[in-house]
Design a protein around this motif. Structure first.
Motif, PDB file in Angstrom:
ATOM      1  N   SER A  86       1.772   9.219  18.904  1.00  0.00           N
ATOM      2  CA  SER A  86       1.555   8.929  17.487  1.00  0.00           C
ATOM      3  C   SER A  86       2.882   8.816  16.744  1.00  0.00           C
ATOM      4  CB  SER A  86       0.725  10.039  16.826  1.00  0.00           C
ATOM      5  OG  SER A  86      -0.550  10.161  17.408  1.00  0.00           O
ATOM      6  N   LEU A  87       2.861   8.041  15.682  1.00  0.00           N
ATOM      7  CA  LEU A  87       3.973   7.940  14.752  1.00  0.00           C
ATOM      8  C   LEU A  87       3.406   7.786  13.349  1.00  0.00           C
ATOM      9  CD1 LEU A  87       6.500   5.454  16.439  1.00  0.00           C
ATOM     10  CD2 LEU A  87       6.894   7.881  15.974  1.00  0.00           C
ATOM     11  N   ARG A  88       4.202   8.205  12.378  1.00  0.00           N
ATOM     12  CA  ARG A  88       3.798   8.030  10.988  1.00  0.00           C
ATOM     13  C   ARG A  88       4.908   7.306  10.244  1.00  0.00           C
ATOM     14  NH1 ARG A  88       3.430  12.195   6.008  1.00  0.00           N
ATOM     15  NH2 ARG A  88       1.556  11.396   4.958  1.00  0.00           N
ATOM     16  N   LEU A  89       4.562   6.158   9.682  1.00  0.00           N
ATOM     17  CA  LEU A  89       5.507   5.380   8.886  1.00  0.00           C
ATOM     18  C   LEU A  89       5.287   5.672   7.403  1.00  0.00           C
ATOM     19  CD1 LEU A  89       5.281   1.884  10.640  1.00  0.00           C
ATOM     20  CD2 LEU A  89       6.718   3.846  11.228  1.00  0.00           C
ATOM     21  N   SER A  90       6.386   5.650   6.664  1.00  0.00           N
ATOM     22  CA  SER A  90       6.322   5.809   5.210  1.00  0.00           C
ATOM     23  C   SER A  90       7.027   4.649   4.544  1.00  0.00           C
ATOM     24  CB  SER A  90       6.991   7.114   4.778  1.00  0.00           C
ATOM     25  OG  SER A  90       6.370   8.233   5.353  1.00  0.00           O
ATOM     26  N   CYS A  91       6.567   4.317   3.368  1.00  0.00           N
ATOM     27  CA  CYS A  91       7.197   3.264   2.586  1.00  0.00           C
ATOM     28  C   CYS A  91       7.181   3.686   1.125  1.00  0.00           C
ATOM     29  CB  CYS A  91       6.468   1.937   2.766  1.00  0.00           C
ATOM     30  SG  CYS A  91       7.178   0.585   1.806  1.00  0.00           S
ATOM     31  N   ALA A  92       8.365   3.866   0.562  1.00  0.00           N
ATOM     32  CA  ALA A  92       8.485   4.307  -0.825  1.00  0.00           C
ATOM     33  C   ALA A  92       9.004   3.169  -1.685  1.00  0.00           C
ATOM     34  CB  ALA A  92       9.429   5.493  -0.915  1.00  0.00           C
ATOM     35  N   ALA A  93       8.320   2.937  -2.800  1.00  0.00           N
ATOM     36  CA  ALA A  93       8.722   1.891  -3.738  1.00  0.00           C
ATOM     37  C   ALA A  93       9.498   2.506  -4.898  1.00  0.00           C
ATOM     38  CB  ALA A  93       7.501   1.153  -4.268  1.00  0.00           C
ATOM     39  N   SER A  94      10.508   1.773  -5.365  1.00  0.00           N
ATOM     40  CA  SER A  94      11.353   2.284  -6.447  1.00  0.00           C
ATOM     41  C   SER A  94      10.748   2.080  -7.821  1.00  0.00           C
ATOM     42  CB  SER A  94      12.733   1.613  -6.400  1.00  0.00           C
ATOM     43  OG  SER A  94      12.600   0.214  -6.607  1.00  0.00           O
ATOM     44  N   ARG A 101       6.868   0.614 -10.122  1.00  0.00           N
ATOM     45  CA  ARG A 101       5.408   0.597 -10.144  1.00  0.00           C
ATOM     46  C   ARG A 101       4.869  -0.579  -9.348  1.00  0.00           C
ATOM     47  NH1 ARG A 101       0.997   2.298  -9.671  1.00  0.00           N
ATOM     48  NH2 ARG A 101      -0.594   2.608 -11.277  1.00  0.00           N
ATOM     49  N   ILE A 102       3.962  -0.287  -8.436  1.00  0.00           N
ATOM     50  CA  ILE A 102       3.283  -1.330  -7.665  1.00  0.00           C
ATOM     51  C   ILE A 102       1.793  -0.998  -7.634  1.00  0.00           C
ATOM     52  CG2 ILE A 102       5.230  -2.178  -6.301  1.00  0.00           C
ATOM     53  CD1 ILE A 102       2.859   0.334  -4.794  1.00  0.00           C
ATOM     54  N   TYR A 103       0.977  -1.920  -7.161  1.00  0.00           N
ATOM     55  CA  TYR A 103      -0.463  -1.746  -7.241  1.00  0.00           C
ATOM     56  C   TYR A 103      -1.175  -1.808  -5.897  1.00  0.00           C
ATOM     57  CZ  TYR A 103       0.170  -1.803 -12.202  1.00  0.00           C
ATOM     58  OH  TYR A 103       0.572  -1.475 -13.477  1.00  0.00           O
ATOM     59  N   GLY A 104      -0.418  -2.033  -4.874  1.00  0.00           N
ATOM     60  CA  GLY A 104      -0.984  -2.046  -3.538  1.00  0.00           C
ATOM     61  C   GLY A 104       0.129  -2.221  -2.532  1.00  0.00           C
ATOM     62  N   ASP A 114      -0.145   7.075  -2.062  1.00  0.00           N
ATOM     63  CA  ASP A 114       0.025   8.065  -3.122  1.00  0.00           C
ATOM     64  C   ASP A 114       0.568   7.299  -4.318  1.00  0.00           C
ATOM     65  OD1 ASP A 114       0.895  10.016  -4.896  1.00  0.00           O
ATOM     66  OD2 ASP A 114       1.542  11.367  -3.307  1.00  0.00           O
ATOM     67  N   ASN A 115      -0.317   6.924  -5.248  1.00  0.00           N
ATOM     68  CA  ASN A 115       0.145   6.070  -6.340  1.00  0.00           C
ATOM     69  C   ASN A 115       1.047   6.809  -7.313  1.00  0.00           C
ATOM     70  OD1 ASN A 115      -1.823   7.567  -7.536  1.00  0.00           O
ATOM     71  ND2 ASN A 115      -3.081   5.853  -8.203  1.00  0.00           N
ATOM     72  N   ALA A 116       0.986   8.130  -7.344  1.00  0.00           N
ATOM     73  CA  ALA A 116       1.903   8.877  -8.200  1.00  0.00           C
ATOM     74  C   ALA A 116       3.339   8.768  -7.693  1.00  0.00           C
ATOM     75  CB  ALA A 116       1.486  10.335  -8.284  1.00  0.00           C
ATOM     76  N   LYS A 117       3.475   8.645  -6.390  1.00  0.00           N
ATOM     77  CA  LYS A 117       4.797   8.539  -5.775  1.00  0.00           C
ATOM     78  C   LYS A 117       5.148   7.106  -5.400  1.00  0.00           C
ATOM     79  CE  LYS A 117       4.713  13.172  -3.707  1.00  0.00           C
ATOM     80  NZ  LYS A 117       4.816  13.953  -2.434  1.00  0.00           N
ATOM     81  N   ASN A 118       4.210   6.183  -5.628  1.00  0.00           N
ATOM     82  CA  ASN A 118       4.424   4.787  -5.216  1.00  0.00           C
ATOM     83  C   ASN A 118       4.819   4.713  -3.749  1.00  0.00           C
ATOM     84  OD1 ASN A 118       3.825   3.296  -7.591  1.00  0.00           O
ATOM     85  ND2 ASN A 118       5.742   4.004  -8.480  1.00  0.00           N
TER      86      ASN A 118
END
Length: 123
Positions: free
Chosen positions: A17-25, A27-30, A70-74
Protein backbone atom coordinates in the motif's frame (compact mmCIF):
# COMPACT_ATOMS: atom_id res chain seq x y z
CA UNK A 1 -2.30 30.83 -9.45
CA UNK A 2 -2.85 27.75 -7.30
CA UNK A 3 0.13 25.48 -6.70
CA UNK A 4 -0.27 21.76 -6.09
CA UNK A 5 2.29 19.82 -4.07
CA UNK A 6 2.21 16.04 -4.15
CA UNK A 7 3.87 13.62 -1.77
CA UNK A 8 3.83 9.96 -0.85
CA UNK A 9 5.14 8.16 -3.89
CA UNK A 10 7.78 5.46 -3.71
CA UNK A 11 8.69 1.84 -4.25
CA UNK A 12 6.50 -0.94 -2.89
CA UNK A 13 6.10 -4.64 -3.45
CA UNK A 14 3.04 -6.05 -5.15
CA UNK A 15 0.19 -6.34 -2.69
CA UNK A 16 1.46 -3.42 -0.65
CA UNK A 17 0.00 0.00 0.00
CA UNK A 18 0.90 3.64 -0.50
CA UNK A 19 -0.84 6.87 0.34
CA UNK A 20 -0.49 9.92 -1.89
CA UNK A 21 -1.27 13.45 -0.77
CA UNK A 22 -1.88 16.58 -2.77
CA UNK A 23 -2.05 19.98 -1.11
CA UNK A 24 -3.34 23.06 -2.91
CA UNK A 25 -2.09 26.54 -2.07
CA UNK A 26 -5.47 28.14 -2.67
CA UNK A 27 -9.18 27.48 -2.84
CA UNK A 28 -10.25 24.68 -5.16
CA UNK A 29 -13.48 22.74 -5.55
CA UNK A 30 -12.41 19.29 -6.56
CA UNK A 31 -9.33 17.19 -7.13
CA UNK A 32 -8.39 14.27 -9.27
CA UNK A 33 -5.51 11.87 -9.74
CA UNK A 34 -4.19 10.78 -13.11
CA UNK A 35 -1.27 8.52 -13.93
CA UNK A 36 1.05 8.00 -16.85
CA UNK A 37 3.16 4.92 -17.42
CA UNK A 38 6.12 4.92 -19.83
CA UNK A 39 4.94 4.80 -23.41
CA UNK A 40 1.29 5.20 -22.45
CA UNK A 41 -1.17 8.05 -22.39
CA UNK A 42 -2.16 9.77 -19.20
CA UNK A 43 -5.19 8.08 -17.68
CA UNK A 44 -7.75 8.95 -15.06
CA UNK A 45 -7.48 7.23 -11.68
CA UNK A 46 -9.87 8.88 -9.22
CA UNK A 47 -11.49 12.19 -8.32
CA UNK A 48 -13.33 13.80 -5.44
CA UNK A 49 -15.71 16.73 -5.36
CA UNK A 50 -15.66 19.17 -2.47
CA UNK A 51 -19.42 19.52 -2.94
CA UNK A 52 -20.93 16.60 -1.12
CA UNK A 53 -17.76 14.55 -1.24
CA UNK A 54 -18.71 12.60 -4.35
CA UNK A 55 -16.00 10.25 -5.54
CA UNK A 56 -15.22 8.78 -8.95
CA UNK A 57 -12.94 5.90 -9.92
CA UNK A 58 -11.50 4.23 -12.95
CA UNK A 59 -12.63 0.62 -13.25
CA UNK A 60 -9.03 -0.57 -12.95
CA UNK A 61 -8.71 0.75 -9.38
CA UNK A 62 -12.20 0.31 -7.96
CA UNK A 63 -12.12 -1.64 -4.72
CA UNK A 64 -8.38 -1.08 -4.29
CA UNK A 65 -7.94 2.70 -4.23
CA UNK A 66 -9.80 5.24 -2.12
CA UNK A 67 -9.78 8.98 -2.64
CA UNK A 68 -10.73 11.47 0.04
CA UNK A 69 -10.61 15.21 0.44
CA UNK A 70 -10.22 17.69 3.24
CA UNK A 71 -11.70 20.91 1.92
CA UNK A 72 -10.60 22.86 4.99
CA UNK A 73 -7.01 22.04 4.10
CA UNK A 74 -7.52 22.01 0.33
CA UNK A 75 -5.87 18.60 0.35
CA UNK A 76 -6.76 15.30 -1.29
CA UNK A 77 -5.48 11.85 -0.45
CA UNK A 78 -5.27 8.70 -2.53
CA UNK A 79 -5.00 5.50 -0.49
CA UNK A 80 -3.72 2.75 -2.76
CA UNK A 81 -4.05 -0.83 -1.55
CA UNK A 82 -3.38 -4.21 -3.16
CA UNK A 83 -0.97 -2.55 -5.55
CA UNK A 84 -0.05 -4.34 -8.75
CA UNK A 85 2.97 -3.94 -11.03
CA UNK A 86 0.64 -2.43 -13.64
CA UNK A 87 -0.05 0.44 -11.22
CA UNK A 88 3.52 1.61 -11.78
CA UNK A 89 3.41 5.14 -13.19
CA UNK A 90 3.95 8.79 -12.46
CA UNK A 91 0.89 9.97 -10.56
CA UNK A 92 -0.32 13.53 -11.06
CA UNK A 93 -2.87 15.37 -9.01
CA UNK A 94 -5.06 18.02 -10.57
CA UNK A 95 -7.55 20.55 -9.25
CA UNK A 96 -10.54 22.51 -10.51
CA UNK A 97 -11.68 26.05 -9.80
CA UNK A 98 -15.32 25.29 -10.45
CA UNK A 99 -17.60 22.27 -10.55
CA UNK A 100 -19.69 23.80 -13.34
CA UNK A 101 -19.45 21.46 -16.33
CA UNK A 102 -16.75 19.47 -14.54
CA UNK A 103 -16.16 16.05 -16.03
CA UNK A 104 -13.99 14.30 -13.39
CA UNK A 105 -12.31 11.77 -15.66
CA UNK A 106 -11.34 14.28 -18.33
CA UNK A 107 -7.88 15.79 -17.93
CA UNK A 108 -8.80 18.88 -19.95
CA UNK A 109 -11.41 19.83 -17.33
CA UNK A 110 -8.78 20.57 -14.69
CA UNK A 111 -7.22 23.97 -14.11
CA UNK A 112 -4.09 23.12 -12.12
CA UNK A 113 -1.62 20.25 -12.11
CA UNK A 114 1.02 18.97 -9.75
CA UNK A 115 4.54 18.02 -10.75
CA UNK A 116 3.94 14.28 -10.44
CA UNK A 117 5.20 11.62 -8.07
CA UNK A 118 6.62 8.24 -9.05
CA UNK A 119 4.93 5.07 -7.86
CA UNK A 120 6.77 1.83 -8.58
CA UNK A 121 5.32 -1.56 -7.74
CA UNK A 122 7.72 -4.48 -7.92
CA UNK A 123 6.57 -8.02 -8.62
Amino acid sequence: QVQLVESGGGLVQAGGSLRLSCAASGRIYGMGWFRQAPGKEREFVAAVSWSGGSTFYADSVKGRFAISGDNAKNTAYLQMNSLKPEDTAVYYCAAVQTLVAWYPSSARHYDYWGQGTQVTVSS
